[in-house]
Design an enzyme around this catalytic site. Structure first.
Site, PDB file in Angstrom:
ATOM      1  N   THR A 123       0.852  -1.174   0.000  1.00  0.00           N
ATOM      2  CA  THR A 123       0.000   0.000   0.000  1.00  0.00           C
ATOM      3  C   THR A 123       0.893   1.230   0.000  1.00  0.00           C
ATOM      4  OG1 THR A 123      -1.750  -1.124   1.235  1.00  0.00           O
ATOM      5  CG2 THR A 123      -1.767   1.284   1.257  1.00  0.00           C
TER       6      THR A 123
ATOM      7  N   ARG B  23       4.806   8.071   0.252  1.00  0.00           N
ATOM      8  CA  ARG B  23       5.025   7.210  -0.911  1.00  0.00           C
ATOM      9  C   ARG B  23       6.353   6.465  -0.809  1.00  0.00           C
ATOM     10  NH1 ARG B  23       1.719   7.776  -5.276  1.00  0.00           N
ATOM     11  NH2 ARG B  23       0.400   9.636  -5.402  1.00  0.00           N
ATOM     12  N   SER B  24       6.362   5.259  -1.385  1.00  0.00           N
ATOM     13  CA  SER B  24       7.586   4.461  -1.546  1.00  0.00           C
ATOM     14  C   SER B  24       8.310   4.221  -0.225  1.00  0.00           C
ATOM     15  CB  SER B  24       8.529   5.152  -2.555  1.00  0.00           C
ATOM     16  OG  SER B  24       7.881   5.327  -3.797  1.00  0.00           O
ATOM     17  N   ARG B  25       7.568   4.153   0.851  1.00  0.00           N
ATOM     18  CA  ARG B  25       8.112   3.885   2.187  1.00  0.00           C
ATOM     19  C   ARG B  25       9.065   4.987   2.661  1.00  0.00           C
ATOM     20  NH1 ARG B  25       4.403   1.183   1.526  1.00  0.00           N
ATOM     21  NH2 ARG B  25       4.132  -1.051   1.889  1.00  0.00           N
ATOM     22  N   PHE B  26       8.966   6.183   2.063  1.00  0.00           N
ATOM     23  CA  PHE B  26       9.814   7.297   2.473  1.00  0.00           C
ATOM     24  C   PHE B  26       9.016   8.152   3.467  1.00  0.00           C
ATOM     25  CE2 PHE B  26      13.371  10.212   1.084  1.00  0.00           C
ATOM     26  CZ  PHE B  26      14.360   9.271   1.300  1.00  0.00           C
TER      27      PHE B  26
END
Length: 396
Positions: free
Chosen positions: A192, A372-375
């Site tokens: 997700t 976003r993108s685990r950042f």
């Protein structure tokens, strides 16, 4: 216009209709209960009387409490989180009345159930006229409030998403929710991307308690499922961690408070090691809050105050249960509850000495916002030696 061949049972995509359907079944059983009084007086304990008693017992022992839980745990909290203006003002009066109705019905049932058990077994012929009258009257008045006030409000205020949330909760309570897909087949593919918000140093309030208050209010406004649920992690004397979900009941500059049995596993662990951690996860907002600190007991006066506003059934459960200790069966557990309920009677039970509050005094509070993108964004507050808070960003 032709009539349908049969009356269809509403599905859980129409949760308010399901609640009304439950009322119809309750009215049918109440009529059976009233008819049983006349039958016993005229014919005694016949096979028909035993069958009627069994039908009433079956419904009110196994099904009626689900209807109460639907209201107490889902319908009314959702309405309180959604309603504004006159609706919110009405709920301030109506919710305590409904909770009191549940207590009156439960108390009346404690009188009737042993008599019905004896009739169903063929060993008794007595059924309290006053007990039946009080039980029927309590239920009829209660259902009138729900159908005349709660149900119309829910239909008017709830979105389609909230109706789905209510219906799903009702299904799960009855053990009929759709089965989850095979976890082994989808686990590796689960992803997700978090896109709802961000968190910068300029967004965060200087006081972490005030920041928590802000985020908590936003979670309530967003109708997060049980925003007050938090994971509590403690450590055993031999260094083994343990976690469980508890409900926060208060937070302020002093810390974060919950209530439990002091003799439970978590209570014993906190007695040996008062350091603990809390975790709130608000999935709908893609947020979590991690809190670490030292735990102390609340005052007896604070514990008394909260204990006395809990629903009667919850107070009786706190007295009857020796939390975390083994027991032979559910039947034995329920017999403990019934014994406590019988001993208390109409009195207000005092708080047992083994039950009360804990307050975690925070030393570290981290606010996590998914990105976003685990950042992700992570802002942490740490309490200094002088009691002041310092803030810094952490890498995701």
């Amino acid at each position: 216009m032709t009539s349908p061949l049969f009356d269809s049972v509403p599905g859980f995509d129409q949760p308010i209709a399901v609640l009304k359907h439950c009322h119809d079944k309750i009215r049918k059983q109440l009529t059976t209960l009233q008819n049983l009084l006349g039958h016993l007086a005229q014919h005694g304990n016949t096979a028909d009387a035993q069958q009627a008693a069994k039908a009433v017992l079956q419904y009110f022992n196994k099904a009626a409490h689900l209807h109460h839980d639907d209201e107490e745990q889902d319908l009314m909290p959702m309405l309180q989180a959604t309603a504004t203006g006159d609706d919110a003002a009405l709920l301030i009066t109506l919710v305590p009345e409904i909770l009191a109705d549940h207590q009156r019905m439960d108390q009346a049932w404690l009188t009737l159930r042993p008599e019905l058990d004896a009739i169903a077994a063929g060993t008794g012929t007595q059924l309290s006229v006053d007990g039946v009258r009080d039980y029927v009257a309590a239920y009829q008045a209660h259902m009138a409030k729900e159908e005349g006030q709660l149900a119309p409000m829910a239909k008017r205020l709830f979105s389609a998403q909230q109706m789905e949330q209510l219906g799903t909760a009702m299904q799960r309570r009855r053990g009929i929710a759709p089965a989850a897909p095979d976890a082994t087949a989808v686990l590796a593919a689960m992803r997700t991307d978090y896109v709802q918000s961000s968190l910068s140093e300029t967004d965060v309030l200087a006081d972490p308690i005030a920041q928590f208050q802000k985020w908590f209010a936003e979670a309530v406004h967003a109708q997060v499922m049980e925003p007050n649920a938090m994971d509590l992690s403690t450590v055993s004397p031999d260094g083994k961690p343990s976690s469980r979900i508890v409900l926060i009941k208060q937070f302020d500059e002093r810390g974060f408070t919950w209530y439990t049995n002091y003799n439970s596993d978590k209570g014993q662990q906190l007695e040996h090691n008062p350091h603990a951690a809390l975790l709130f996860f608000w999935r709908e907002l893609e947020r979590q809050v991690r809190i670490e600190g030292t735990v102390v007991k609340t005052t007896a006066a604070e514990s008394d105050e909260y204990f006395n506003v809990r629903p009667l059934q919850s107070r009786l459960s706190a007295i009857a249960s020796q939390q975390s200790t083994p027991i032979a069966s559910r039947a034995e557990l329920e017999s403990h509850y019934e014994a406590v309920a019988a001993a208390v009677g109409d009195a207000q039970p005092p708080r047992p000495a083994h039950w009360g509050g804990y307050r975690l005094q925070p030393e570290r509070i981290e606010f996590w916002q998914g990105r976003r993108s685990r950042f992700h964004d992570r802002i942490v507050f740490t309490r200094d030696a002088d009691g002041q808070w310092s803030m810094q960003r952490l890498q995701p």
